[in-house]
Design an enzyme around this catalytic site. Structure first.
Site, PDB file in Angstrom:
ATOM      1  N   LYS A  91       0.846  -1.204   0.000  1.00 12.97           N
ATOM      2  CA  LYS A  91       0.000   0.000   0.000  1.00 12.97           C
ATOM      3  C   LYS A  91       0.880   1.253   0.000  1.00 12.97           C
ATOM      4  O   LYS A  91       1.978   1.243   0.569  1.00 12.97           O
ATOM      5  CB  LYS A  91      -0.888  -0.061   1.253  1.00 12.97           C
ATOM      6  CG  LYS A  91      -1.963   0.994   1.354  1.00 12.97           C
ATOM      7  CD  LYS A  91      -2.837   0.731   2.596  1.00 12.97           C
ATOM      8  CE  LYS A  91      -3.900   1.781   2.810  1.00 12.97           C
ATOM      9  NZ  LYS A  91      -4.750   1.500   3.983  1.00 12.97           N
ATOM     10  N   SER A 115      -9.825  -0.892   7.144  1.00 14.21           N
ATOM     11  CA  SER A 115      -9.259  -0.691   5.808  1.00 14.21           C
ATOM     12  C   SER A 115      -8.614  -1.901   5.156  1.00 14.21           C
ATOM     13  O   SER A 115      -8.298  -1.863   3.970  1.00 14.21           O
ATOM     14  CB  SER A 115      -8.234   0.435   5.847  1.00 14.21           C
ATOM     15  OG  SER A 115      -8.897   1.648   5.689  1.00 14.21           O
ATOM     16  N   SER A 155      -9.640   1.615   3.087  1.00 14.10           N
ATOM     17  CA  SER A 155      -8.795   2.379   2.205  1.00 14.10           C
ATOM     18  C   SER A 155      -7.756   1.543   1.450  1.00 14.10           C
ATOM     19  O   SER A 155      -7.185   2.038   0.488  1.00 14.10           O
ATOM     20  CB  SER A 155      -8.069   3.453   3.016  1.00 14.10           C
ATOM     21  OG  SER A 155      -7.207   2.848   3.973  1.00 14.10           O
TER      22      SER A 155
END
Ligand code: GLN
Length: 498
Positions: free
Chosen positions: A76, A176, A152
């Site tokens: 990420k 997330s 996210s």
């Protein structure tokens, strides 16, 4: 069968037996990325890069016998990789190249992993539940390109679902990892707070953030957690406890395991099919030998408001450092009418660099911490947080784990909730409590709606009892086939896992 479709543990076996090489795996990934990435957009800053080569060093002593032997890991955009852009999908961090690796990245490299240079899309600073808040635009759901991937860590989940990555690392502050995993039909694990070092994770809410794996199956999640977990002197909140070999917890047997089903998670407003599919999964667990009990977590309804006070308060403080001085961009806007140039520079840099949701949260969090309101909001939220944690402690006196839906809905349409932050915040209603209580939770696929959209099952356990999650999730997975389904991406035929 293309290599990019396989799990890390399958590939490891093949690499060990010299049936394939690391470079074969990378080649296969590269081809898949070329094929589907124009539609999915799971990665950022891909344009202009002829390669996906990352921090691999096959010349390292012991590489051939290393634990991960060149297995590619996708990361990420908020996890630092030395010398490679890490921008949290925010304009304000454009061009930021950290001078060090996050501890998890270092551990992966030491274990022989191939950490990919290109990073996964995410909501800006991890603020969001749909990956629409990224300055690079949204990622599209491989199961339906009109829908969001969740957030996210949406880029990670989409990359895994579309077989553009083998395994990925995301971060979870309020859901997330788990919510995008459920929207994309893959496995996502949020470890216990303190189990994995946060050093090098760009902080959102320091008392809630954890890094964790997003993978194609439960076994890969165990494999990855074993490598990234452990005490780190660089993170004072990491806990000095031995790291078990989580792969030993992959036991296909849940006889006599006590499972709690909290009534507060089957409330009005939850999608009817999500409710039904989750109840069927719980029935399956019962058939597999578990004992199922109704339980109550009475303070569940306060989780969302408490989270949005604590998380925004911590975020407003953590994001104060982005002011145009040390990191990323600096505004060149010169306003001659303002005397104090440095204050003006801070203001214009933050005004230009942050997106709307970031500004909203910084304002909310600053308000919650401000003089005269601190006690009414932040302090009170901390007290209710304790009550939520105590709900779980009480529950774990009678059950071994708790099972719920991961999210009240399946993936929604792109644009559907973006104008309504409250609606968006409610999609975290089932995931947030685990972060507030600091306990581990996993999401794994447990069915599909009649529109063909995946539904996720969430399992929660006592702090530092990830082994319980692996055992229950593994047993469910071994006795069902949901994790083997693959999406057909806009006319590109689905590949099938075996
Ligand atoms: N969706 C939640 C939020 O917007 C959680 C995000 C996260 O876990 N990083 O804050």
């Amino acid at each position: 069968m293309n290599l990019n479709e396989l799990t890390a543990h399958q590939l490891l076996e093949m690499i060990r037996d010299r049936q394939v090489s690391q470079l074969d795996v990378l080649d296969s990934l590269r081809r898949r990325i070329e094929q589907v990435e124009p539609q999915i957009r799971a990665y950022v800053r891909l344009e202009g890069r002829g390669d996906i080569l990352g921090c691999i060093d096959t010349s390292v002593d012991g590489f051939e016998s290393s634990e991960l032997r060149g297995i590619p890991v996708s990361i990420k955009d908020n996890i630092c990789t030395r010398g490679y852009n890490t921008e949290c999908c925010s304009r304000i961090l454009q061009g930021f190249r950290p001078p060090y690796h996050a501890t998890v990245v270092k551990k992966l490299i030491d274990a022989g992993a191939y950490v990919m240079q290109i990073k996964n899309n995410m909501d800006e600073f991890a603020f969001g539940s749909s990956t629409e808040n990224s300055c690079f635009g949204p990622t599209r759901n491989p199961w339906d390109l009109e829908r969001v991937v969740g957030g996210s860590s949406g880029g990670c989940a989409a990359a895994i679902a579309a077989d553009e990555a083998v395994v990925a690392l995301g971060s979870d502050t309020g859901g997330s990892i788990r919510q995008p995993a459920s929207f994309c039909g893959v496995v996502g694990l949020k470890p216990t707070y303190g189990r994995v070092s946060r050093f090098g994770l760009i902080a959102f809410a320091s008392s809630l953030d954890q890094i964790g794996p997003i993978t194609k199956d439960v076994q890969d999640a165990a494999l990855l957690l074993k490598i990234i977990a452990g005490y780190d002197p660089l993170d004072s909140t990491s806990v000095d406890m031995p790291v078990p070999d989580y792969t030993q917890a992959l036991i296909n047997d849940i006889k006599h395991i006590k499972i709690g089903v909290p009534q507060e998670y089957f409330i009005e407003g939850i999608d009817e099919q999500v409710r039904e599919i989750t109840l069927q999964a719980i029935e399956k667990l019962r058939q597999l030998g578990a004992q199922v009990y109704d339980i109550s977590l009475p303070h569940t309804e306060y989780a969302v408001p408490v989270y949005y006070i604590i998380a925004t308060a911590e975020a407003s403080s953590n994001l104060a450092r982005f002011d145009g001085v040390q990191y990323g961009i600096r505004s060149t806007d010169q306003n001659p009418g303002i005397d104090n140039k440095i204050i003006q520079m801070y203001k214009t840099t933050r005004g230009e660099g942050f997106g709307d949701e970031v500004k909203r949260r910084v304002i909310l969090g600053t308000f919650a911490l401000s003089y005269g309101y601190y006690e009414a909001y932040y302090l009170r939220a901390q007290k209710v947080r304790t009550m939520i944690r105590e709900d779980f402690e009480r529950a774990f006196n009678t059950v071994d784990c708790i099972v719920t839906p991961t999210s009240p809905s399946v993936a929604f349409k792109i644009g559907e909730k973006i104008q309504n932050p409250l609606q968006m915040y409610l999609s975290d209603i089932f995931t947030i409590s685990a972060n507030l209580a600091g306990i581990p939770a996993i999401s794994l696929p447990c069915g599909f709606t009649d529109k063909g959209l995946p539904v996720g099952l969430q399992i929660l356990a006592r702090g530092f009892n990830e082994e319980m999650l692996f055992r229950v999730a593994y047993t469910y997975e071994q006795n069902t086939e949901w994790h083997l389904r693959k999406p057909e991406i806009n006319g590109i035929p689905a590949c099938n896992r075996s």
